[in-house]
Design a protein around this motif. Structure first.
Motif, PDB file in Angstrom:
ATOM      1  N   SER A   1       6.103   7.284  -5.268  1.00 25.93           N
ATOM      2  CA  SER A   1       5.534   6.820  -3.974  1.00 25.93           C
ATOM      3  C   SER A   1       5.135   7.767  -3.258  1.00 25.93           C
ATOM      4  CB  SER A   1       6.719   5.897  -3.412  1.00 25.93           C
ATOM      5  OG  SER A   1       7.049   4.807  -4.233  1.00 25.93           O
ATOM      6  N   PRO A   2       3.585   7.923  -3.115  1.00 20.12           N
ATOM      7  CA  PRO A   2       3.186   8.976  -2.211  1.00 20.12           C
ATOM      8  C   PRO A   2       3.526   8.594  -0.547  1.00 20.12           C
ATOM      9  CG  PRO A   2       1.267   7.465  -2.988  1.00 20.12           C
ATOM     10  CD  PRO A   2       2.602   6.910  -3.505  1.00 20.12           C
ATOM     11  N   ARG A   3       3.907   7.524  -0.316  1.00 15.09           N
ATOM     12  CA  ARG A   3       4.290   7.249   1.128  1.00 15.09           C
ATOM     13  C   ARG A   3       5.905   6.921   1.438  1.00 15.09           C
ATOM     14  NH1 ARG A   3       0.204   9.047   1.549  1.00 15.09           N
ATOM     15  NH2 ARG A   3      -1.800   8.415   2.455  1.00 15.09           N
TER      16      ARG A   3
ATOM     17  N   PRO B   1       0.698  -1.268  -0.015  1.00 12.70           N
ATOM     18  CA  PRO B   1      -0.190  -0.034   0.124  1.00 12.70           C
ATOM     19  C   PRO B   1       0.779   1.227   0.089  1.00 12.70           C
ATOM     20  CG  PRO B   1      -0.925  -1.818   1.384  1.00 12.70           C
ATOM     21  CD  PRO B   1       0.400  -2.188   0.986  1.00 12.70           C
ATOM     22  N   GLY B   2       0.524   2.043  -0.865  1.00 13.35           N
ATOM     23  CA  GLY B   2       1.116   3.268  -1.063  1.00 13.35           C
ATOM     24  C   GLY B   2       2.479   3.075  -1.827  1.00 13.35           C
ATOM     25  N   PHE B   3       2.669   2.056  -2.623  1.00 12.82           N
ATOM     26  CA  PHE B   3       3.879   1.926  -3.574  1.00 12.82           C
ATOM     27  C   PHE B   3       3.413   1.106  -4.721  1.00 12.82           C
ATOM     28  CE2 PHE B   3       5.277   2.182   0.549  1.00 12.82           C
ATOM     29  CZ  PHE B   3       6.104   3.155   0.817  1.00 12.82           C
ATOM     30  N   GLY B   4       4.089   1.334  -5.727  1.00 17.93           N
ATOM     31  CA  GLY B   4       3.535   0.800  -7.172  1.00 17.93           C
ATOM     32  C   GLY B   4       2.249   1.089  -7.572  1.00 17.93           C
ATOM     33  N   GLU B   5       1.484   0.268  -7.875  1.00 17.94           N
ATOM     34  CA  GLU B   5       0.046   0.317  -8.178  1.00 17.94           C
ATOM     35  C   GLU B   5      -0.865   0.187  -7.295  1.00 17.94           C
ATOM     36  OE1 GLU B   5      -0.711  -1.078 -12.221  1.00 17.94           O
ATOM     37  OE2 GLU B   5       1.328  -1.609 -12.483  1.00 17.94           O
TER      38      GLU B   5
END
Length: 411
Positions: A176-178, A44-48
């Protein structure tokens, strides 16, 4: 949680590191999928995979992976983690009842004192640089000199890293938003708890590169003291990503530590289905990661992407081609083995007809049946629902480009 499945056999879960995605495993995906059903996730928060609604930390990611495994009927699956993902696999092993055999490659979280500040500061500086360099990142990762300048902290021989894998990784880091939130949690969050002797329910291996400049080798002893049931394996001449620096040795360690499972059975190509709208693009690729990257560029629907990935694995398994063999051209490595994917019955068929009519245009570089192709041509055909593929082996990039252009395809 977005994930990719490849191969057949007993399931094997792959968990990437901070900022990465399932594509991080590109150098060993094919070899693992020849023996196991590989499930490579985007956390979660990475890739797709979208971010979690709340905080992102080792604890919340461990909860998310636990839920995902339960939903997929994979509780108890063997697992491999890299870096932050390696720490995540150890946390899940510590909790018990979530994973089977575990291989943890250079796990983070075992730093002390100045090592913590070194980790946080160096990674913060790196991600800032990576974000600023995005417009020219293909040029940097595409050259041996560029990789040498960008990746000395991650690999002892950065010029030898795969340009496709490193580009995908740098794109993922920047997008990556996180990333920043999780980096802060790794540096300042709760320290990793251990598992007292006799409490781990399945075999656990901690692998560490002796030249790791992200998670320093001195931290390996601390990790083993916290997980005394784990076996420590050292990778010589290896940095932070053993699966990048030493893919064959890493693959052997994973398969030996988790049980190899059965060999991939031979499967005839699926029947050719009618062409569907949106599947007219031709993909040219030499690795599972590049297949996915080219599919992204072409904007192909998920079913087409999955078909291309399955077909890549099927053909490489059928001819025993574990990895693309590199060749040197103008100082750069160029894979000899290129797969061309296109809609069944479409442009790839015309390309195949063109190649069969060209005497001596390509050179055999692998022992495989040439079928209808001329003696000096390696030509393998396969189909998978919507996609058809041709494998060509050639050690001259310019020659390959000219042949493809003559067939109506631009490399």
């Amino acid at each position: 949680m977005h994930h990719v499945r490849l191969g057949q056999g007993r399931p094997l879960l792959l968990i990437h590191g901070l900022g990465g995605s399932w594509r991080s495993w590109g150098p060993i995906l094919g070899a693992l999928a020849a023996r196991r059903e590989v499930i490579a996730v985007d956390l979660p928060g990475f890739g797709e995979t979208p971010p979690l609604p709340g905080a992102t930390s080792i604890a919340t990611l461990a909860d998310a992976v636990t839920r995902f495994l339960a939903e997929q009927g994979l509780t108890g699956v063997d697992a491999v983690g890299s870096s932050m993902g390696a720490r995540l696999t150890l946390e899940l092993a510590r909790r018990g009842g979530v994973l089977g055999a575990t291989v943890s490659l250079d796990p983070g979280g075992f730093w002390r004192g100045w090592e913590k500040a070194y980790f946080e500061t160096s990674i913060k500086l790196s991600i800032r640089l990576v974000r600023r360099l995005q417009p020219v990142m293909p040029l940097i990762t595409g050259s041996a000199a560029g990789r040498t300048l960008l990746f000395p902290q991650f690999a002892p021989r950065p010029w030898r890293l795969n340009p496709v894998v490193t580009l995908a990784e740098m794109r993922s880091y920047a997008e990556s938003p996180r990333f920043d939130e999780l980096l802060d949690n790794l540096a300042h969050g709760p320290q990793q708890q251990g598992a007292p002797r006799g409490t781990l329910r399945a075999p656990t291996v901690i692998g560490w590169g002796r030249q790791d400049r992200v998670c320093l080798p001195r931290q390996a002893g601390r990790a083993q003291r916290l997980f005394p049931d784990a076996r420590l394996h050292w990778f010589d001449q290896c940095g932070h990503f053993p699966h990048w620096d030493l893919p064959e040795q890493t693959t052997r360690l994973i398969l030996d530590s988790t049980g190899q499972g059965g060999a991939l059975p031979h499967r005839e190509g699926a029947a050719i289905a009618p062409r569907e709208k949106g599947m007219a693009e031709v993909l040219i690729a030499s690795s599972p990661v590049e297949v996915a990257a080219k599919a992204d560029e072409a904007g192909l629907p998920q079913e087409a992407r999955d078909a291309a990935a399955r077909l890549f694995h099927e053909l490489t398994s059928r001819i025993g081609l574990a990895a693309a063999a590199p060749d040197r051209h103008d100082g750069e490595e160029w894979p000899r083995h290129r797969f061309l994917f296109g809609p069944a019955g479409g442009d790839v068929g015309r390309l195949a007809k063109h190649l069969r009519g060209q005497d001596g245009v390509v050179e055999v570089t692998s022992a495989a049946s040439a079928g209808e192709a001329p003696p000096d041509t390696l030509f393998v055909h396969g189909t998978d629902v919507n996609f058809e593929a041709v494998l060509i082996a050639c050690d001259n990039r310019d020659l390959l480009r000219s042949v493809l252009q003559a067939g109506g395809i631009t490399l």
